[in-house]
Enzyme design. Structure first.
Site, short mmCIF file in Angstrom:
data_model
loop_
_atom_site.label_atom_id
_atom_site.label_comp_id
_atom_site.label_asym_id
_atom_site.label_seq_id
_atom_site.Cartn_x
_atom_site.Cartn_y
_atom_site.Cartn_z
N GLU A 437 51.82 -19.87 6.03
CA GLU A 437 50.45 -20.25 6.41
C GLU A 437 49.41 -19.57 5.52
O GLU A 437 48.36 -19.16 5.97
CB GLU A 437 50.18 -19.93 7.89
CG GLU A 437 51.16 -20.55 8.85
CD GLU A 437 51.38 -22.04 8.61
OE1 GLU A 437 50.51 -22.71 8.02
OE2 GLU A 437 52.45 -22.54 8.99
N GLY A 438 49.73 -19.46 4.24
CA GLY A 438 48.87 -18.76 3.29
C GLY A 438 49.32 -17.32 3.20
O GLY A 438 49.20 -16.56 4.17
#
Length: 597
Positions: A437-438
């Protein structure tokens, strides 16, 4: 392996005093979120986590998943557990009643989600991503798509996924090659996606993929990306399922942890092209996907708290049971929890977990205030607050989860390195959290770039002002003079570091990226101290009115430990920020490899 026990007291406490649940319950639409309802929901969720999900955690880790003719059978018990989850309405808590949701605060869904992740993180990833898919569709799709997909996603009958990256792209979404061709009221999608969590499984009757792809005439870079709903099975006009779409899992990744969670390579359009439906506007898909990603980033930060809680409980139980040599002041061998270094490790685990929980709950509550407050100024302030805290929650809570789960192994000693004790699973499972998620480098760049440099430090200053208010409240309360003084020192260090960032970035292009990680960890450590001391102040006040003495005194002692043993790290991070970019960038590529030649 130790069973998971939902920490209901601390969850309820953090909801009341960090997430401001009493104030949330006064907002329009949230009136049903009374103390009694909150307690009832947490208790019932705790039963599901403890009795249904937790027993499957070790089984899933040992069994894993395999690909069978493009299908992925899940480990024994997983599908039944998901059926109970769906029938219980657990995925619908925070969503709009118009589509079958219960309309409760998002902040109330957070401790429930924490329980799923603590009890069984591999399983819990499935509903986590489904909830993100709901957010993306709800905020960006047409009414037709909302009516077709949201009721089933919210009920849990269908699950959702996020299809972003590709083999050549990694975190650089500008490099994606998946194509979308217009065809009447839909599009034909062709391309391959990697790292698709729960991209194929047998727990629900349909899987709704959110897929990023490019149109033939799209601009270059991220400005030319569109977002599409691509269902596993086509959905007929009456809501029934039709034929299989041209979307399939072609392989599974073999991972360090979360073995029971299928991480898929998804092929779209190997034959005629997968049918997809546009979400939002053409070429503006990344903005739509960020609705899902920001939700997921808070949820992943919460996973850091959740796996830390599980590791702490496991280590605590072992420390009570494991008998070894006499500790200082004792003549006979006893449980290792009496040894000073074991106590240091356990209290580090406990205080960091409590600080992370309070911080995550608080950030999520800001989203509720931003959405529901009737005052425009409050909505704007809370929205900016949530945006600022999101990379800190995701980044700091997942980084310290590496420390907490590693300490969990260390408390077990040599037995922690043995898979049969289960401590290693938490350590392995936690390792993905700073990556997906990043990555936390992306979170750090977000914090120093969009959330600090872009607004000239305004959002950061607002959070710092809240911390200053707490320092004054601690002084006024009495009994916290030392803690207030140490928090003030840490706050001043962070303020200096922010000023150095703002002043130096214009003259040194490398500065933001080179200091970003340490800046994030500095702010996470400071915000953890802020939140755990908010809890200590509330605990002191509750003690005066006859509250649970054991629990409330433990809250105060956890805060005192954090302030003396964890908060001082702020100074080190601030010092590394002050050092700037020179030492980081000084060595050439050749010098990095100089020892080999």
């Amino acid at each position: 392996m130790a069973d998971y026990r939902a920490p209901l007291k601390d969850m309820n406490f953090s909801l009341r005093h960090n997430a401001r649940m009493e104030q949330l319950a006064q907002l329009p639409g949230y009136e049903e979120a009374s103390d009694d309802m909150v307690t009832a929901i947490l208790e019932e969720a705790g039963k599901v986590a403890n009795e249904v999900l937790s027993p499957l955690n070790e089984v899933g880790d040992q069994t894993g998943v395999k690909l069978v003719d493009h299908d992925v059978p899940t480990p024994a018990g997983f599908a039944d557990a998901y059926q109970q989850f769906s029938e219980g309405g657990w995925g619908s808590l925070q969503f709009d009643p118009e589509y079958g949701g219960q309309g409760l605060p998002y902040a109330l869904s957070i401790p429930v989600m924490e329980m799923w992740q603590s009890a069984n993180m591999a399983w819990g990833l499935c509903p986590l991503l489904s909830q993100g898919a709901v957010e993306a569709i709800f905020h960006n799709a047409t009414d037709e798509l909302k009516n077709q997909y949201l009721p089933k996603l919210i009920s849990g009958e269908w699950t959702g996924t996020m299809n972003l990256t590709e083999p050549q792209a990694g975190s650089d979404l500008a490099a994606i090659r998946s194509k979308a061709e217009r065809e009447g009221d839909h599009y034909r999608i062709k391309g391959q996606k990697i790292f698709i969590t729960w991209g194929e499984h047998d727990m629900a009757e349909n899987i709704v993929h959110l897929v990023l792809a490019r149109l033939p005439d799209a601009p270059e870079g991220v400005r030319g990306i569109s977002l599409f709903v691509v269902p596993k099975f086509m959905v007929n006009a009456d809501g029934s399922l039709g034929e299989r779409n041209d979307a399939k899992c072609v392989s599974l990744e073999h991972k360090l942890g979360i073995h029971a969670s299928p991480t898929c390579v998804m092929a779209f359009g190997d034959d005629d092209g997968a049918i997809g439906y546009l979400v939002g506007e053409e070429n503006k898909g990344l903005a739509c996907m960020f609705t899902m990603m920001n939700n997921a980033r808070l949820a992943v930060g919460l996973q850091g708290v959740a796996i830390s809680e599980r590791a702490y409980q496991h280590a605590l139980e072992y420390a009570h049971d494991r008998v070894q040599s006499p500790s200082v002041g004792n003549k006979e061998a006893g449980p290792i929890i009496r040894h000073a270094d074991v106590r240091r490790m356990l209290q580090t685990m406990k205080s960091i977990t409590e600080a992370g929980r309070a911080l995550a709950y608080d950030a999520c509550a800001s989203l509720d205030f931003a959405h529901k407050s009737e005052d425009a100024e409050t909505r704007a302030r809370e929205s900016a607050r949530a945006a600022y805290l999101t990379p800190i929650v995701k980044g700091w809570c997942t980084e310290v989860a590496q420390e907490v789960t590693s300490l969990g192994v260390q408390v077990h000693g040599g037995m922690g390195f043995i898979e049969e004790t289960g401590a290693a699973q938490h350590y392995r499972d936690a390792r993905i959290l700073p990556i997906y998620e990043g990555t936390n480098a992306i979170q750090a760049l977000d914090l120093v770039g969009r959330k600090t440099l872009f607004d000239k430090g305004e959002a950061g200053a607002a959070v710092q002002a809240e911390i200053a208010e707490l320092i004054s409240a601690l002084d006024a309360q009495g009994g916290f003079a030392s803690e207030a003084a140490q928090l003030k020192v840490a706050l001043e260090q962070a303020q200096t570091a922010q000023a150095q960032l703002l002043n130096g970035a214009a003259d040194d292009a490398q500065l933001p990226a080179t200091v970003a990680y340490n800046y994030l960890m500095m702010m996470g450590t400071l915000c953890g101290g802020w939140q755990i001391l908010r809890g200590a102040l509330a605990a002191q006040q509750e003690l005066a009115s006859g509250g649970d003495e054991v629990f409330l005194n433990a809250k105060i002692l956890s805060a005192r430990f954090y302030v003396t043993q964890v908060l001082p790290r702020t100074a080190s991070y601030a010092q590394m920020v002050a050092a700037g970019s020179e030492s980081v960038m000084a060595m050439s590529d050749e010098q990095l490899a100089s020892a080999w030649f």
